[in-house]
Design a protein around this motif. Sequence first.
Motif, PDB file in Angstrom:
ATOM      1  N   GLY A 114       2.559   1.187   2.209  1.00  0.00           N
ATOM      2  CA  GLY A 114       2.772   1.570   0.826  1.00  0.00           C
ATOM      3  C   GLY A 114       3.813   0.693   0.165  1.00  0.00           C
ATOM      4  N   ARG A 115       3.911   0.814  -1.150  1.00  0.00           N
ATOM      5  CA  ARG A 115       4.851  -0.020  -1.900  1.00  0.00           C
ATOM      6  C   ARG A 115       6.301   0.242  -1.500  1.00  0.00           C
ATOM      7  N   ARG A 116       6.619   1.488  -1.191  1.00  0.00           N
ATOM      8  CA  ARG A 116       8.002   1.791  -0.798  1.00  0.00           C
ATOM      9  C   ARG A 116       8.344   1.167   0.547  1.00  0.00           C
ATOM     10  N   ASP A 117       7.351   1.017   1.415  1.00  0.00           N
ATOM     11  CA  ASP A 117       7.609   0.363   2.705  1.00  0.00           C
ATOM     12  C   ASP A 117       8.089  -1.070   2.505  1.00  0.00           C
ATOM     13  N   ALA A 118       7.471  -1.758   1.549  1.00  0.00           N
ATOM     14  CA  ALA A 118       7.794  -3.164   1.312  1.00  0.00           C
ATOM     15  C   ALA A 118       9.230  -3.359   0.827  1.00  0.00           C
ATOM     16  N   GLU A 119       9.846  -2.288   0.360  1.00  0.00           N
ATOM     17  CA  GLU A 119      11.218  -2.379  -0.148  1.00  0.00           C
ATOM     18  C   GLU A 119      12.260  -2.127   0.936  1.00  0.00           C
ATOM     19  N   ARG A 120      11.815  -1.731   2.129  1.00  0.00           N
ATOM     20  CA  ARG A 120      12.767  -1.401   3.182  1.00  0.00           C
ATOM     21  C   ARG A 120      13.180  -2.643   3.967  1.00  0.00           C
ATOM     22  N   GLU A 121      14.386  -2.582   4.502  1.00  0.00           N
ATOM     23  CA  GLU A 121      14.963  -3.733   5.194  1.00  0.00           C
ATOM     24  C   GLU A 121      14.123  -4.162   6.391  1.00  0.00           C
ATOM     25  N   GLY A 122      13.497  -3.209   7.069  1.00  0.00           N
ATOM     26  CA  GLY A 122      12.740  -3.529   8.269  1.00  0.00           C
ATOM     27  C   GLY A 122      11.276  -3.840   8.033  1.00  0.00           C
ATOM     28  N   TYR A 123      10.903  -4.125   6.785  1.00  0.00           N
ATOM     29  CA  TYR A 123       9.492  -4.312   6.480  1.00  0.00           C
ATOM     30  C   TYR A 123       8.867  -5.467   7.255  1.00  0.00           C
ATOM     31  N   ASP A 169       1.423  -7.344  16.255  1.00  0.00           N
ATOM     32  CA  ASP A 169       1.527  -7.491  17.707  1.00  0.00           C
ATOM     33  C   ASP A 169       0.590  -6.536  18.449  1.00  0.00           C
ATOM     34  N   ARG A 170       0.257  -5.424  17.824  1.00  0.00           N
ATOM     35  CA  ARG A 170      -0.627  -4.429  18.432  1.00  0.00           C
ATOM     36  C   ARG A 170      -2.082  -4.610  17.996  1.00  0.00           C
ATOM     37  N   GLY A 171      -2.345  -5.717  17.297  1.00  0.00           N
ATOM     38  CA  GLY A 171      -3.709  -6.010  16.899  1.00  0.00           C
ATOM     39  C   GLY A 171      -4.171  -5.310  15.643  1.00  0.00           C
ATOM     40  N   PHE A 172      -3.228  -4.850  14.815  1.00  0.00           N
ATOM     41  CA  PHE A 172      -3.538  -4.199  13.551  1.00  0.00           C
ATOM     42  C   PHE A 172      -3.020  -5.078  12.403  1.00  0.00           C
ATOM     43  N   PRO A 173      -3.871  -5.851  11.749  1.00  0.00           N
ATOM     44  CA  PRO A 173      -3.408  -6.695  10.646  1.00  0.00           C
ATOM     45  C   PRO A 173      -2.716  -5.866   9.565  1.00  0.00           C
ATOM     46  N   PRO A 174      -1.538  -6.309   9.107  1.00  0.00           N
ATOM     47  CA  PRO A 174      -0.827  -5.555   8.067  1.00  0.00           C
ATOM     48  C   PRO A 174      -1.293  -5.936   6.664  1.00  0.00           C
ATOM     49  N   ILE A 175      -1.457  -4.919   5.809  1.00  0.00           N
ATOM     50  CA  ILE A 175      -1.775  -5.147   4.401  1.00  0.00           C
ATOM     51  C   ILE A 175      -0.911  -4.215   3.563  1.00  0.00           C
ATOM     52  N   GLU A 176      -0.885  -4.455   2.256  1.00  0.00           N
ATOM     53  CA  GLU A 176      -0.221  -3.542   1.330  1.00  0.00           C
ATOM     54  C   GLU A 176      -1.272  -2.896   0.443  1.00  0.00           C
ATOM     55  N   ARG A 177      -1.106  -1.603   0.163  1.00  0.00           N
ATOM     56  CA  ARG A 177      -2.064  -0.882  -0.662  1.00  0.00           C
ATOM     57  C   ARG A 177      -1.377  -0.333  -1.906  1.00  0.00           C
ATOM     58  N   SER A 178      -2.186  -0.049  -2.921  1.00  0.00           N
ATOM     59  CA  SER A 178      -1.640   0.436  -4.189  1.00  0.00           C
ATOM     60  C   SER A 178      -1.637   1.953  -4.282  1.00  0.00           C
ATOM     61  N   VAL A 179      -2.407   2.631  -3.410  1.00  0.00           N
ATOM     62  CA  VAL A 179      -2.499   4.088  -3.448  1.00  0.00           C
ATOM     63  C   VAL A 179      -1.767   4.667  -2.250  1.00  0.00           C
ATOM     64  N   GLY A 180      -0.961   5.687  -2.497  1.00  0.00           N
ATOM     65  CA  GLY A 180      -0.362   6.407  -1.388  1.00  0.00           C
ATOM     66  C   GLY A 180       1.075   6.025  -1.110  1.00  0.00           C
ATOM     67  N   GLY A 181       1.656   6.684  -0.095  1.00  0.00           N
ATOM     68  CA  GLY A 181       3.064   6.530   0.207  1.00  0.00           C
ATOM     69  C   GLY A 181       3.328   5.595   1.357  1.00  0.00           C
ATOM     70  N   ARG A 182       3.607   6.157   2.536  1.00  0.00           N
ATOM     71  CA  ARG A 182       4.004   5.358   3.687  1.00  0.00           C
ATOM     72  C   ARG A 182       2.792   4.822   4.463  1.00  0.00           C
ATOM     73  N   ALA A 183       3.097   4.073   5.512  1.00  0.00           N
ATOM     74  CA  ALA A 183       2.068   3.360   6.267  1.00  0.00           C
ATOM     75  C   ALA A 183       1.064   4.292   6.930  1.00  0.00           C
ATOM     76  N   VAL A 184      -0.199   3.870   6.913  1.00  0.00           N
ATOM     77  CA  VAL A 184      -1.261   4.538   7.656  1.00  0.00           C
ATOM     78  C   VAL A 184      -2.006   3.483   8.468  1.00  0.00           C
ATOM     79  N   ALA A 185      -2.659   3.919   9.540  1.00  0.00           N
ATOM     80  CA  ALA A 185      -3.353   2.990  10.435  1.00  0.00           C
ATOM     81  C   ALA A 185      -4.836   3.334  10.514  1.00  0.00           C
ATOM     82  N   TYR A 186      -5.671   2.295  10.592  1.00  0.00           N
ATOM     83  CA  TYR A 186      -7.113   2.434  10.782  1.00  0.00           C
ATOM     84  C   TYR A 186      -7.479   1.636  12.028  1.00  0.00           C
ATOM     85  N   ASP A 187      -8.237   2.244  12.925  1.00  0.00           N
ATOM     86  CA  ASP A 187      -8.549   1.544  14.173  1.00  0.00           C
ATOM     87  C   ASP A 187      -9.767   0.641  14.070  1.00  0.00           C
TER      88      ASP A 187
END
Length: 236
Positions: free
Chosen positions: A44-53, A62-80
């Motif tokens: 989520g957009r708020r994640d991108a503002e955190r120091e550990g982003y 590293d776990r094989g999940f490509p990271p993306i940023e989305r416009s809808v919703g809050g914190r990070a979610v994962a899709y397998d």
Amino acid sequence: MRVLRGRADSIDADRDATRRLLASAADDEPAVRVWVPHRQVAFGRRDAEREGYDRAREAADDRGFPPIERSVGGRAVAYDGETTLAFARAEPVEEYRRGTTDRYERATAAVERALEGLGCDAVRGEPDDAFCPGTHSLSAADGTEGGRRKLVGIAQRVRQDAALVAGVVLVANRSALADVLEGVYDALDLSLEPASVGTVTGAGGPADPGPVRAALEDALVGDATVGSVDDVQSGP
């Protein structure tokens, strides 16, 4: 009602397909899509503002999940990429400052009905320290280990001419999803209890995303007349 099925060849193309739902709704044609997105962690957009982003993106990659940023919703979610479902319902709006609560209620009730019909007794709310915490979530008791785990998160995006209610449903593969979310949230310095990550199959429903997808689509379409069914591509 327009229905989109399948997924595009890439993450970016797949996101474009969902954006077309809003364009369809703005043209006064509501639209529904339920599908299996590509393997990814959507921040989520708020994640991108955190120091550990940056570390969180690395943890996902590293776990094989490509990271993306989305416009809808809050914190990070994962899709397998195999069993995790996304859903979206777009509809036109006449006054963008009104109707948010009603749209959430209709979508939440539809997902509840779909999961109930699949033998999954999901209830509103979520356990403490859940992924992507929010008011509009569904959880269920896990049939193997007890306790309550989050299965569904729902968010909403509103424009002046259309609104999109979207969400994620974790169907199976709980271990891999909990592992990547734990690494991501730890890097972001956000609270997450891995045991709070749930799945439809863990709550008594099917492990196959096919019947879950069909049930969600039917529930989200509801009593509307399906005007067209369009394939995004030949993917899941």
